[in-house]
Design a protein around this motif. Structure first.
Motif, PDB file in Angstrom:
ATOM      1  N   ILE A 177     -65.585  23.088   7.904  1.00 34.36           N
ATOM      2  CA  ILE A 177     -64.558  22.711   8.871  1.00 34.36           C
ATOM      3  C   ILE A 177     -64.825  23.397  10.209  1.00 34.36           C
ATOM      4  CG2 ILE A 177     -62.109  22.952   9.465  1.00 34.36           C
ATOM      5  CD1 ILE A 177     -61.485  22.543   6.493  1.00 34.36           C
ATOM      6  N   GLY A 178     -65.178  24.681  10.150  1.00 34.03           N
ATOM      7  CA  GLY A 178     -65.492  25.405  11.374  1.00 34.03           C
ATOM      8  C   GLY A 178     -66.662  24.777  12.115  1.00 34.03           C
ATOM      9  N   VAL A 231     -67.689  21.610  11.978  1.00 34.12           N
ATOM     10  CA  VAL A 231     -67.278  20.316  12.539  1.00 34.12           C
ATOM     11  C   VAL A 231     -66.493  20.514  13.826  1.00 34.12           C
ATOM     12  CG1 VAL A 231     -65.758  18.329  12.151  1.00 34.12           C
ATOM     13  CG2 VAL A 231     -67.362  19.037  10.362  1.00 34.12           C
ATOM     14  N   LEU A 232     -65.584  21.482  13.834  1.00 32.79           N
ATOM     15  CA  LEU A 232     -64.778  21.740  15.031  1.00 32.79           C
ATOM     16  C   LEU A 232     -65.649  22.246  16.188  1.00 32.79           C
ATOM     17  CD1 LEU A 232     -61.608  23.382  13.449  1.00 32.79           C
ATOM     18  CD2 LEU A 232     -61.744  21.153  14.577  1.00 32.79           C
ATOM     19  N   LEU A 233     -66.580  23.158  15.903  1.00 39.26           N
ATOM     20  CA  LEU A 233     -67.447  23.687  16.949  1.00 39.26           C
ATOM     21  C   LEU A 233     -68.349  22.597  17.518  1.00 39.26           C
ATOM     22  CD1 LEU A 233     -68.470  27.124  15.408  1.00 39.26           C
ATOM     23  CD2 LEU A 233     -67.125  26.776  17.495  1.00 39.26           C
ATOM     24  N   LEU A 234     -68.905  21.776  16.639  1.00 38.68           N
ATOM     25  CA  LEU A 234     -69.785  20.697  17.093  1.00 38.68           C
ATOM     26  C   LEU A 234     -69.013  19.667  17.905  1.00 38.68           C
ATOM     27  CD1 LEU A 234     -71.905  20.260  13.842  1.00 38.68           C
ATOM     28  CD2 LEU A 234     -72.781  21.048  16.056  1.00 38.68           C
ATOM     29  N   ASP A 235     -67.772  19.398  17.509  1.00 39.30           N
ATOM     30  CA  ASP A 235     -66.995  18.406  18.242  1.00 39.30           C
ATOM     31  C   ASP A 235     -66.545  18.952  19.585  1.00 39.30           C
ATOM     32  OD1 ASP A 235     -66.025  15.686  18.072  1.00 39.30           O
ATOM     33  OD2 ASP A 235     -64.013  16.535  18.098  1.00 39.30           O
ATOM     34  N   PHE A 236     -66.255  20.251  19.635  1.00 42.79           N
ATOM     35  CA  PHE A 236     -65.934  20.863  20.932  1.00 42.79           C
ATOM     36  C   PHE A 236     -67.136  20.770  21.871  1.00 42.79           C
ATOM     37  CE2 PHE A 236     -66.321  24.648  23.651  1.00 42.79           C
ATOM     38  CZ  PHE A 236     -65.256  24.404  24.501  1.00 42.79           C
ATOM     39  N   PHE A 259     -76.651  29.266  17.580  1.00 43.22           N
ATOM     40  CA  PHE A 259     -75.539  30.057  18.112  1.00 43.22           C
ATOM     41  C   PHE A 259     -74.260  29.858  17.301  1.00 43.22           C
ATOM     42  CE2 PHE A 259     -71.923  30.556  21.092  1.00 43.22           C
ATOM     43  CZ  PHE A 259     -72.072  31.920  21.348  1.00 43.22           C
ATOM     44  N   PHE A 260     -74.010  28.635  16.868  1.00 43.92           N
ATOM     45  CA  PHE A 260     -72.827  28.368  16.048  1.00 43.92           C
ATOM     46  C   PHE A 260     -73.020  28.813  14.603  1.00 43.92           C
ATOM     47  CE2 PHE A 260     -71.592  24.537  18.926  1.00 43.92           C
ATOM     48  CZ  PHE A 260     -70.970  25.406  19.815  1.00 43.92           C
ATOM     49  N   GLY A 261     -74.272  28.930  14.155  1.00 40.51           N
ATOM     50  CA  GLY A 261     -74.532  29.263  12.757  1.00 40.51           C
ATOM     51  C   GLY A 261     -74.231  28.098  11.836  1.00 40.51           C
ATOM     52  N   VAL A 262     -74.694  26.906  12.233  1.00 37.20           N
ATOM     53  CA  VAL A 262     -74.386  25.666  11.515  1.00 37.20           C
ATOM     54  C   VAL A 262     -75.504  25.328  10.533  1.00 37.20           C
ATOM     55  CG1 VAL A 262     -74.108  23.167  11.828  1.00 37.20           C
ATOM     56  CG2 VAL A 262     -72.980  24.753  13.390  1.00 37.20           C
ATOM     57  N   TYR A 263     -75.138  24.942   9.328  1.00 35.76           N
ATOM     58  CA  TYR A 263     -76.102  24.420   8.366  1.00 35.76           C
ATOM     59  C   TYR A 263     -76.457  22.990   8.751  1.00 35.76           C
ATOM     60  CZ  TYR A 263     -74.506  28.321   5.432  1.00 35.76           C
ATOM     61  OH  TYR A 263     -74.166  29.567   4.950  1.00 35.76           O
ATOM     62  N   VAL A 270     -75.168  16.911   9.705  1.00 33.83           N
ATOM     63  CA  VAL A 270     -75.223  15.528   9.208  1.00 33.83           C
ATOM     64  C   VAL A 270     -73.812  15.040   8.859  1.00 33.83           C
ATOM     65  CG1 VAL A 270     -76.118  14.015   7.393  1.00 33.83           C
ATOM     66  CG2 VAL A 270     -77.585  15.793   8.374  1.00 33.83           C
ATOM     67  N   LEU A 271     -73.022  15.904   8.238  1.00 34.73           N
ATOM     68  CA  LEU A 271     -71.640  15.540   7.907  1.00 34.73           C
ATOM     69  C   LEU A 271     -70.856  15.217   9.177  1.00 34.73           C
ATOM     70  CD1 LEU A 271     -69.241  15.344   5.924  1.00 34.73           C
ATOM     71  CD2 LEU A 271     -68.880  17.804   6.280  1.00 34.73           C
ATOM     72  N   TYR A 272     -70.977  16.073  10.176  1.00 34.47           N
ATOM     73  CA  TYR A 272     -70.261  15.839  11.431  1.00 34.47           C
ATOM     74  C   TYR A 272     -70.694  14.533  12.069  1.00 34.47           C
ATOM     75  CZ  TYR A 272     -69.059  15.949  16.332  1.00 34.47           C
ATOM     76  OH  TYR A 272     -68.592  15.581  17.568  1.00 34.47           O
TER      77      TYR A 272
END
Length: 275
Positions: free
Chosen positions: A100-101, A103-108, A162-166, A171-173
């Motif tokens: 969830i974190g 998805v929110l960071l990527l959308d921001f 920087f976001f530490g995203v897998y 892909v989910l986002y």
């Protein structure tokens, strides 16, 4: 994790194709705007051009950038680098909270990147290809200049770290985001009450039509891609009470040649100014 990533990628392809077909059929049965004068040939040519542009962009991303995104993601994970990994070192973070974190960071970031494309003239030159579509429909969701996709994909490399995203979160986002992007570009209408409730969470057709207006105060609003609340938080949210009267496109790119694949590729080089 690799199995999850493969499943998400397969789901992404299926949903993109299904969304295109379902929304294209919906537009055929009950269009919001009377584009194309019931000419399937004209509509087919419009769709073909936009989808070819989208296919070229997808090829660029898959060949050049997906591997680099994976490297950035793996490096951040192995080194405990990035906002979500740092946060996870202080508190116990279940995988779904991490997702969830992400998805929110990527959308921001998508909100910020979209706004950058409007406010910095160099990037606007490329983004004009998307806005110059005078007959916006579901295929417009795929209509972006190769240069815009290149810079967007390039900037995403350090952001993933920087976001530490897998990678599976990315892909989910993109799967969720692109489904919503197809929906709010589609030439379909929703009952206003339903559109109003829906846009409290996600971007809807009536909200995004304002963004594709030829009137600049409307063009420079509603930058959100998935969640609509970024515009409210940043005070860039705007509605038009008469969406049927919105004039879609850009005044300086109304010629037939501007709508061809060649014309779209040349758009960033044009010094056209609105009359």
């Amino acid at each position: 994790m690799e199995s999850l990533l493969q499943q998400l990628q397969q789901t992404q392809v299926i949903l993109m194709g299904a969304g295109l077909v379902v929304l294209f059929m919906w537009e055929s049965v009950q269009p919001f705007y009377a584009w194309f004068n019931n000419s399937f040939k004209i509509r087919g040519l419009h769709a073909f051009r936009n989808l070819v542009i989208g296919a070229i962009n997808a090829l660029l991303v898959s060949v050049v950038f997906v591997g680099l995104w994976m490297v950035a993601s793996v490096w951040a994970e192995e080194n405990g680098f990035g906002m979500l990994h740092w946060l996870g070192s202080f508190i116990t973070m279940p995988l779904w909270i991490h997702g969830i974190g992400a998805v929110l960071l990527l959308d921001f970031w998508m909100y910020a990147w979209h706004r950058i494309n409007h406010e910095i003239p160099f990037f606007w030159r490329f983004h004009r290809v998307h806005h110059s579509d005078t007959e916006m429909d579901v295929t417009t969701a795929s209509r972006f200049h190769l240069g815009e996709i290149f810079f967007s994909s390039l900037f995403r490399i350090p952001l993933i770290a920087f976001f530490g995203v897998y990678l599976w979160e990315l892909v989910l986002y993109e799967t969720i985001m692109f489904a919503v992007v197809q929906f709010h570009h589609a030439n379909v209408g929703l009952p206003e009450k339903f559109d109003r409730y829906l846009r409290t969470v996600i971007v809807t057709p009536n909200m995004h039509r304002v963004h594709h207006s030829r009137w600049q105060p409307e063009t420079d609003s509603n930058y959100s891609s998935l969640f609509s609340f970024w515009d409210r938080l940043a005070q860039t949210f705007r509605l038009n009470p008469e969406p049927k009267n919105i004039r879609i496109g850009l005044d300086e790119f109304d010629k037939d040649e501007d709508q061809t694949i060649r014309g779209m590729m040349k758009t960033p080089l044009a010094d056209n100014e609105p009359d």
